[in-house]
Motif scaffolding. Structure first.
Motif, PDB file in Angstrom:
ATOM      1  N   ASN A   1       5.491 -19.821  -6.110  1.00 18.19           N
ATOM      2  CA  ASN A   1       4.010 -20.002  -6.265  1.00 18.19           C
ATOM      3  C   ASN A   1       3.162 -18.400  -6.668  1.00 18.19           C
ATOM      4  OD1 ASN A   1       1.543 -19.265  -6.117  1.00 18.19           O
ATOM      5  ND2 ASN A   1       1.536 -21.206  -5.171  1.00 18.19           N
ATOM      6  N   PRO A   2       3.486 -17.950  -7.809  1.00 22.91           N
ATOM      7  CA  PRO A   2       3.544 -16.111  -7.714  1.00 22.91           C
ATOM      8  C   PRO A   2       1.659 -15.594  -7.373  1.00 22.91           C
ATOM      9  CG  PRO A   2       3.377 -17.845 -10.218  1.00 22.91           C
ATOM     10  CD  PRO A   2       3.288 -18.625  -9.309  1.00 22.91           C
ATOM     11  N   GLY A   3       1.127 -16.855  -7.084  1.00 25.09           N
ATOM     12  CA  GLY A   3       0.125 -16.559  -5.754  1.00 25.09           C
ATOM     13  C   GLY A   3       0.751 -15.805  -4.412  1.00 25.09           C
ATOM     14  N   ARG A   4       1.133 -16.468  -4.379  1.00 26.23           N
ATOM     15  CA  ARG A   4       1.922 -16.887  -2.839  1.00 26.23           C
ATOM     16  C   ARG A   4       3.565 -15.205  -2.654  1.00 26.23           C
ATOM     17  NH1 ARG A   4       4.929 -20.214   0.166  1.00 26.23           N
ATOM     18  NH2 ARG A   4       4.429 -18.984   2.573  1.00 26.23           N
ATOM     19  N   ILE A   5       4.449 -15.057  -4.155  1.00 21.08           N
ATOM     20  CA  ILE A   5       4.522 -13.706  -4.565  1.00 21.08           C
ATOM     21  C   ILE A   5       3.856 -12.681  -3.992  1.00 21.08           C
ATOM     22  CG2 ILE A   5       6.041 -12.890  -5.495  1.00 21.08           C
ATOM     23  CD1 ILE A   5       7.230 -15.303  -7.269  1.00 21.08           C
ATOM     24  N   GLY A   6       2.713 -12.383  -4.893  1.00 16.44           N
ATOM     25  CA  GLY A   6       1.851 -11.234  -4.525  1.00 16.44           C
ATOM     26  C   GLY A   6       1.045 -11.563  -3.607  1.00 16.44           C
ATOM     27  N   ALA A   7       1.063 -11.672  -2.194  1.00 17.42           N
ATOM     28  CA  ALA A   7       0.887 -12.197  -1.292  1.00 17.42           C
ATOM     29  C   ALA A   7       1.747 -11.229  -0.183  1.00 17.42           C
ATOM     30  CB  ALA A   7       0.101 -13.624  -0.119  1.00 17.42           C
ATOM     31  N   CYS A   8       2.845 -11.235  -0.223  1.00 20.07           N
ATOM     32  CA  CYS A   8       4.111 -10.472  -0.422  1.00 20.07           C
ATOM     33  C   CYS A   8       4.302  -9.268  -0.452  1.00 20.07           C
ATOM     34  CB  CYS A   8       5.182 -10.740  -0.162  1.00 20.07           C
ATOM     35  SG  CYS A   8       5.769 -13.059   0.054  1.00 20.07           S
ATOM     36  N   ALA A   9       3.269  -8.552  -1.355  1.00 22.77           N
ATOM     37  CA  ALA A   9       3.232  -6.905  -1.256  1.00 22.77           C
ATOM     38  C   ALA A   9       2.879  -6.378  -0.254  1.00 22.77           C
ATOM     39  CB  ALA A   9       2.217  -6.815  -2.388  1.00 22.77           C
ATOM     40  N   ASP A  10       2.358  -6.217   0.623  1.00 18.66           N
ATOM     41  CA  ASP A  10       2.140  -5.217   1.430  1.00 18.66           C
ATOM     42  C   ASP A  10       2.602  -5.456   2.548  1.00 18.66           C
ATOM     43  OD1 ASP A  10       0.004  -4.352   0.346  1.00 18.66           O
ATOM     44  OD2 ASP A  10      -1.554  -5.939   0.981  1.00 18.66           O
ATOM     45  N   ALA A  11       4.155  -6.379   2.621  1.00 14.76           N
ATOM     46  CA  ALA A  11       5.402  -6.255   3.558  1.00 14.76           C
ATOM     47  C   ALA A  11       5.361  -4.583   4.578  1.00 14.76           C
ATOM     48  CB  ALA A  11       6.021  -7.297   3.187  1.00 14.76           C
TER      49      ALA A  11
END
Length: 319
Positions: A284-294
């Motif tokens: 899911n591209p949205g969930r991938i994006g949600a990992c950006a600030d790890a």
């Protein structure tokens, strides 16, 4: 192999690409999905893409190779790693392991053909093979390195002792060990604090593996790092009390840090001094994006917050 901030890096795991596990055919839809996922991962700074020869019966590598073939210059902008050593549905067996010299060479050549590339940056030996002749395996790896088909070697699902045994016969360093590690699957962490405690009998993770990798500079790559969405999107009715409490704590921390819960979840792994590199497997591209600030979440996470998440996930206090 870590980011400039000293934390691990995010890796994209390609197991979900290529359509169903059954069959060998794929179409434009699967290729387009792979292209969208690669783009989403690159947008958050991911440049290492993780494969295995068995993923989706080879289709994960194949659709990725199609994207590489139609995207001029992309191969030089990313790193690829793949794995070999597992055989599925062969010779009357559901699965078995094969790290013979012939199998390593054959499987790597197959991966290169599907990926439409001349080399992979890292080859991982997927699982320990009790019948492996370590001298033969080392010879195969040496040949692949000499031919330029593989640039570095890693392993997956191996203990520190197994890596040390293999390393003693190799002329190249083992640079990575990929293990299942997450806030949900915590044996890797529990084993470090359950020494001399009755609960240790319930923890199967080989003690000393994390320490070995840290001492030798072996990158720890964590698959299953998003815990299959248990803490970041699962229905509350499907969660245990401990999982519900952990999900709520993650959401609260995410709001405080102005980050997505997925980033905080991965940041918890990256906070560990082993500099763990989470493998993100969602398509899911949205969930991938949600990992950006790890990485940022790891930097700002306090000791109390880190332990708080661990205790919440355990559902009981530490010994």
């Amino acid at each position: 192999m870590t980011n400039a901030n000293g934390r691990g890096r995010l890796i994209y795991g390609c197991m979900g690409l290529g359509g169903p596990w059954e069959g060998t055919s794929y179409g434009a839809g699967e290729i387009d999905q792979a292209a969208a996922v690669i783009d989403a991962a690159r947008q958050i700074g991911i440049d290492l893409f993780d494969h295995a020869d068995i993923y989706r019966n080879g289709k994960s590598e194949a659709v990725f190779g199609e994207v590489l073939a139609r995207s001029q210059g992309l191969r030089g902008q990313i790193q690829l790693q793949t794995k070999c050593g597992i055989r599925l549905q062969e010779q009357g067996l559901n699965n078995h392991y094969d790290l013979s010299r012939e199998a390593i060479l054959d499987r790597v050549n197959g991966s290169l053909k599907r990926l439409q590339t001349d080399y992979v940056d890292i080859l991982l030996l997927h699982r320990p093979d009790p019948l492996m002749d370590v001298r033969e395996a080392a010879a195969a790896v040496g040949q692949l390195l000499d031919e330029g088909k593989v640039r570095q070697l890693g392993v997956s699902n191996m203990s520190g002792a197994q890596i040390a045994y293999l390393q003693d016969r190799l002329e190249t360093p083992v640079v990575a060990n990929q293990l299942e590690m997450s806030l949900l699957r915590r044996d890797w962490l529990e084993s470090t604090v359950l020494v001399n405690h009755p609960e240790a009998a319930t923890c199967s993770f080989p003690h000393g593996t994390i320490e070995y990798c840290m001492e030798k500079g072996v990158e720890l790559q964590a698959y299953g790092s998003l815990a299959q969405g248990r803490y970041t999107g699962a229905r509350s009715s499907d969660l245990s009390p401990a999982e519900s409490a952990t999900a709520a704590m993650l959401q609260e921390l995410a709001e405080q840090k102005d980050a997505a819960p997925e980033s905080v979840l991965l940041g918890w792994l990256m906070k560990h001094p082993a500099k763990i590199s989470p493998v993100v497997g969602t398509t899911n591209p949205g969930r991938i994006g949600a990992c950006a600030d790890a990485a940022a979440a790891a930097e700002t996470m306090t000791r109390a917050e880190w332990y708080g998440l661990w205790v919440a996930a355990r559902g009981t206090n530490l010994p």
